[in-house]
Design a protein around this motif. Structure first.
Motif, short mmCIF file in Angstrom:
data_model
loop_
_atom_site.label_atom_id
_atom_site.label_comp_id
_atom_site.label_asym_id
_atom_site.label_seq_id
_atom_site.Cartn_x
_atom_site.Cartn_y
_atom_site.Cartn_z
N MET A 76 14.89 12.68 43.14
CA MET A 76 13.64 12.76 42.42
C MET A 76 13.35 14.21 42.07
N SER A 77 13.03 14.46 40.82
CA SER A 77 12.72 15.83 40.44
C SER A 77 11.24 16.11 40.66
N ILE A 78 10.96 17.31 41.06
CA ILE A 78 9.58 17.73 41.28
C ILE A 78 8.96 18.03 39.93
N PRO A 79 7.77 17.49 39.66
CA PRO A 79 7.14 17.74 38.38
C PRO A 79 6.76 19.21 38.20
N ARG A 80 6.83 19.63 36.97
CA ARG A 80 6.42 20.98 36.60
C ARG A 80 4.92 20.95 36.28
N PRO A 81 4.18 21.99 36.65
CA PRO A 81 2.74 21.99 36.33
C PRO A 81 2.54 21.97 34.82
N THR A 82 1.56 21.19 34.39
CA THR A 82 1.20 21.16 32.97
C THR A 82 0.07 22.13 32.69
N ASP A 83 -0.63 22.55 33.74
CA ASP A 83 -1.73 23.50 33.59
C ASP A 83 -1.88 24.29 34.88
N ILE A 84 -2.03 25.59 34.74
CA ILE A 84 -2.27 26.48 35.87
C ILE A 84 -3.49 27.33 35.51
N ARG A 85 -4.54 27.22 36.32
CA ARG A 85 -5.76 27.97 36.05
C ARG A 85 -6.18 28.73 37.31
N LEU A 86 -6.48 29.98 37.11
CA LEU A 86 -6.97 30.81 38.21
C LEU A 86 -8.49 30.91 38.11
N ASN A 132 2.14 13.90 36.44
CA ASN A 132 2.09 12.66 37.23
C ASN A 132 0.67 12.37 37.74
N GLY A 133 -0.30 13.18 37.29
CA GLY A 133 -1.69 12.96 37.68
C GLY A 133 -2.13 13.73 38.90
N ARG A 134 -1.20 14.35 39.60
CA ARG A 134 -1.57 15.14 40.79
C ARG A 134 -2.31 16.39 40.35
N HIS A 135 -3.22 16.81 41.20
CA HIS A 135 -4.06 17.98 40.92
C HIS A 135 -4.26 18.70 42.26
N PHE A 136 -3.96 19.97 42.31
CA PHE A 136 -4.13 20.73 43.55
C PHE A 136 -5.04 21.93 43.31
N HIS A 137 -5.85 22.25 44.30
CA HIS A 137 -6.71 23.43 44.28
C HIS A 137 -6.29 24.27 45.50
N LEU A 138 -5.49 25.31 45.24
CA LEU A 138 -4.91 26.09 46.33
C LEU A 138 -5.62 27.44 46.46
N PRO A 139 -6.24 27.70 47.61
CA PRO A 139 -6.91 28.98 47.81
C PRO A 139 -5.90 30.14 47.77
N GLU A 165 1.14 19.39 48.18
CA GLU A 165 1.31 18.13 48.92
C GLU A 165 1.03 18.30 50.41
N ASN A 166 1.37 19.45 50.96
CA ASN A 166 1.29 19.66 52.41
C ASN A 166 0.18 20.63 52.80
N GLN A 167 -0.79 20.81 51.91
CA GLN A 167 -1.82 21.82 52.14
C GLN A 167 -2.57 21.64 53.45
N THR A 168 -3.01 20.43 53.74
CA THR A 168 -3.80 20.19 54.95
C THR A 168 -3.00 20.54 56.21
#
Length: 121
Positions: free
Chosen positions: A1-11, A24-31, A97-100
């Motif tokens: 399985m290939s890891i999806p590439r981000p479609t949007d990166i916002r700081l 794929n609909g995933r959305h992450f907010h990484l500090p 995916e593993n943030q928590t």
């Protein structure tokens, strides 16, 4: 399985959050602090197992620049001068995916050393 590439990166500099959206609909907010302490650089990870360097005092770190690296990664430049980590798409997705679990592991390592996190400025 290939890891999806981000479609949007916002700081979001004021909140110190890097927002990543994927097709794929995933959305992450990484500090920024999380990204800094989990930098894939040798300075943080070392050159082999057991050589990791616990990062402290990064509560108020921010990202000052996001530089593309080919079609596979970005280099994040942090306000503390750190700029040697290349975050490839796989690693960024894993961090989301593993943030928590990763964040708790980081807090546990800080506690083991007796370091007290400060509230960010």
């Amino acid at each position: 399985m290939s890891i999806p590439r981000p479609t949007d990166i916002r700081l979001h500099q004021q909140s110190r959050i890097l927002e990543l959206a994927y097709e794929n609909g995933r959305h992450f907010h990484l500090p920024c602090e999380y990204l800094r302490v989990y930098s894939p650089s040798a300075e943080v990870r070392g050159h082999g197992p057991g050589q990791e360097v616990l990062q402290t005092g990064k509560e108020s770190v921010n990202i000052t620049a996001i530089e593309p690296v080919g079609n596979y990664a970005v280099k994040l430049v942090f306000s503390d001068g750190h700029d040697t980590g290349i975050y490839d798409w796989n690693y960024l997705y894993e961090l989301g995916e593993n943030q928590t679990e990763n964040w708790q592991a980081y807090l546990d390592r800080l506690a083991e050393t007796g370091y007290q996190r400060q509230e960010p400025n």
